[in-house]
Write a protein that holds these residues in place. Structure first.
Motif, PDB file in Angstrom:
ATOM      1  N   VAL A   3       0.837  -1.196   0.000  1.00 10.43           N
ATOM      2  CA  VAL A   3       0.000   0.000   0.000  1.00 10.43           C
ATOM      3  C   VAL A   3       0.876   1.251   0.000  1.00 10.43           C
ATOM      4  N   GLU A   4       1.924   1.238   0.796  1.00 11.15           N
ATOM      5  CA  GLU A   4       2.840   2.379   0.825  1.00 11.15           C
ATOM      6  C   GLU A   4       3.510   2.578  -0.522  1.00 11.15           C
ATOM      7  N   ALA A   5       3.920   1.491  -1.157  1.00 12.70           N
ATOM      8  CA  ALA A   5       4.553   1.587  -2.472  1.00 12.70           C
ATOM      9  C   ALA A   5       3.572   2.134  -3.498  1.00 12.70           C
ATOM     10  N   ALA A   6       2.324   1.698  -3.441  1.00 11.62           N
ATOM     11  CA  ALA A   6       1.312   2.186  -4.379  1.00 11.62           C
ATOM     12  C   ALA A   6       1.041   3.674  -4.164  1.00 11.62           C
ATOM     13  N   THR A  10       3.261   7.872  -9.003  1.00 14.38           N
ATOM     14  CA  THR A  10       2.560   8.989  -9.634  1.00 14.38           C
ATOM     15  C   THR A  10       1.325   8.442 -10.343  1.00 14.38           C
ATOM     16  N   PRO A  11       0.366   9.305 -10.661  1.00 11.37           N
ATOM     17  CA  PRO A  11      -0.795   8.819 -11.415  1.00 11.37           C
ATOM     18  C   PRO A  11      -0.399   8.142 -12.730  1.00 11.37           C
ATOM     19  N   GLN A  12       0.595   8.675 -13.409  1.00 15.05           N
ATOM     20  CA  GLN A  12       1.053   8.068 -14.660  1.00 15.05           C
ATOM     21  C   GLN A  12       1.619   6.673 -14.426  1.00 15.05           C
ATOM     22  N   GLN A  13       2.353   6.491 -13.339  1.00 20.85           N
ATOM     23  CA  GLN A  13       2.897   5.173 -13.031  1.00 20.85           C
ATOM     24  C   GLN A  13       1.790   4.182 -12.700  1.00 20.85           C
ATOM     25  N   LYS A  14       0.757   4.646 -12.022  1.00 23.85           N
ATOM     26  CA  LYS A  14      -0.376   3.771 -11.699  1.00 23.85           C
ATOM     27  C   LYS A  14      -1.094   3.335 -12.976  1.00 23.85           C
ATOM     28  N   GLN A  16       0.226   3.174 -15.943  1.00 23.60           N
ATOM     29  CA  GLN A  16       1.143   2.265 -16.633  1.00 23.60           C
ATOM     30  C   GLN A  16       1.063   0.860 -16.050  1.00 23.60           C
ATOM     31  N   GLN A  17       0.980   0.745 -14.743  1.00 26.47           N
ATOM     32  CA  GLN A  17       0.863  -0.574 -14.117  1.00 26.47           C
ATOM     33  C   GLN A  17      -0.436  -1.273 -14.519  1.00 26.47           C
ATOM     34  N   VAL A  18      -1.520  -0.521 -14.582  1.00 30.62           N
ATOM     35  CA  VAL A  18      -2.802  -1.096 -14.997  1.00 30.62           C
ATOM     36  C   VAL A  18      -2.706  -1.589 -16.441  1.00 30.62           C
ATOM     37  N   LEU A  19      -2.107  -0.784 -17.316  1.00 27.30           N
ATOM     38  CA  LEU A  19      -1.962  -1.188 -18.713  1.00 27.30           C
ATOM     39  C   LEU A  19      -1.108  -2.447 -18.836  1.00 27.30           C
ATOM     40  N   GLU A  20      -0.037  -2.522 -18.073  1.00 24.87           N
ATOM     41  CA  GLU A  20       0.818  -3.709 -18.100  1.00 24.87           C
ATOM     42  C   GLU A  20       0.072  -4.938 -17.589  1.00 24.87           C
TER      43      GLU A  20
END
Length: 73
Positions: A3-6, A10-14, A16-20
């Motif tokens: 949770v801390e890592a999430a 940044t919103p862009q990184q989040k 990107q993770q969803v797309l991956e």
């Protein structure tokens, strides 16, 4: 810790993770479908991936394709 890592992303990184994750999910779906339908064309395999998400009635209505017909691809 997760949770801390999430929260640190940044919103862009989040996004990107969803797309991956979506790409991985589709690749796994395709692999399973290739194993179950070794003679299927790439078009049929991609239609079958869509059918897993959309369901049979919508696939028939939207694409005129029935995933339950074995030679319909």
């Amino acid at each position: 810790m997760l949770v801390e890592a999430a929260r640190a992303l940044t919103p862009q990184q989040k996004v990107q993770q969803v797309l991956e994750c979506n790409e991985l999910s589709e690749a796994m779906s395709l692999a399973g479908l290739r194993a179950r339908h070794p003679q299927a064309s790439e078009r049929e395999l991609h239609l079958r991936v869509a059918a897993q998400r959309l369901g049979r009635p919508l696939m028939i209505a939207a694409f005129g394709w029935d995933p339950e017909r074995p030679d319909d691809g």
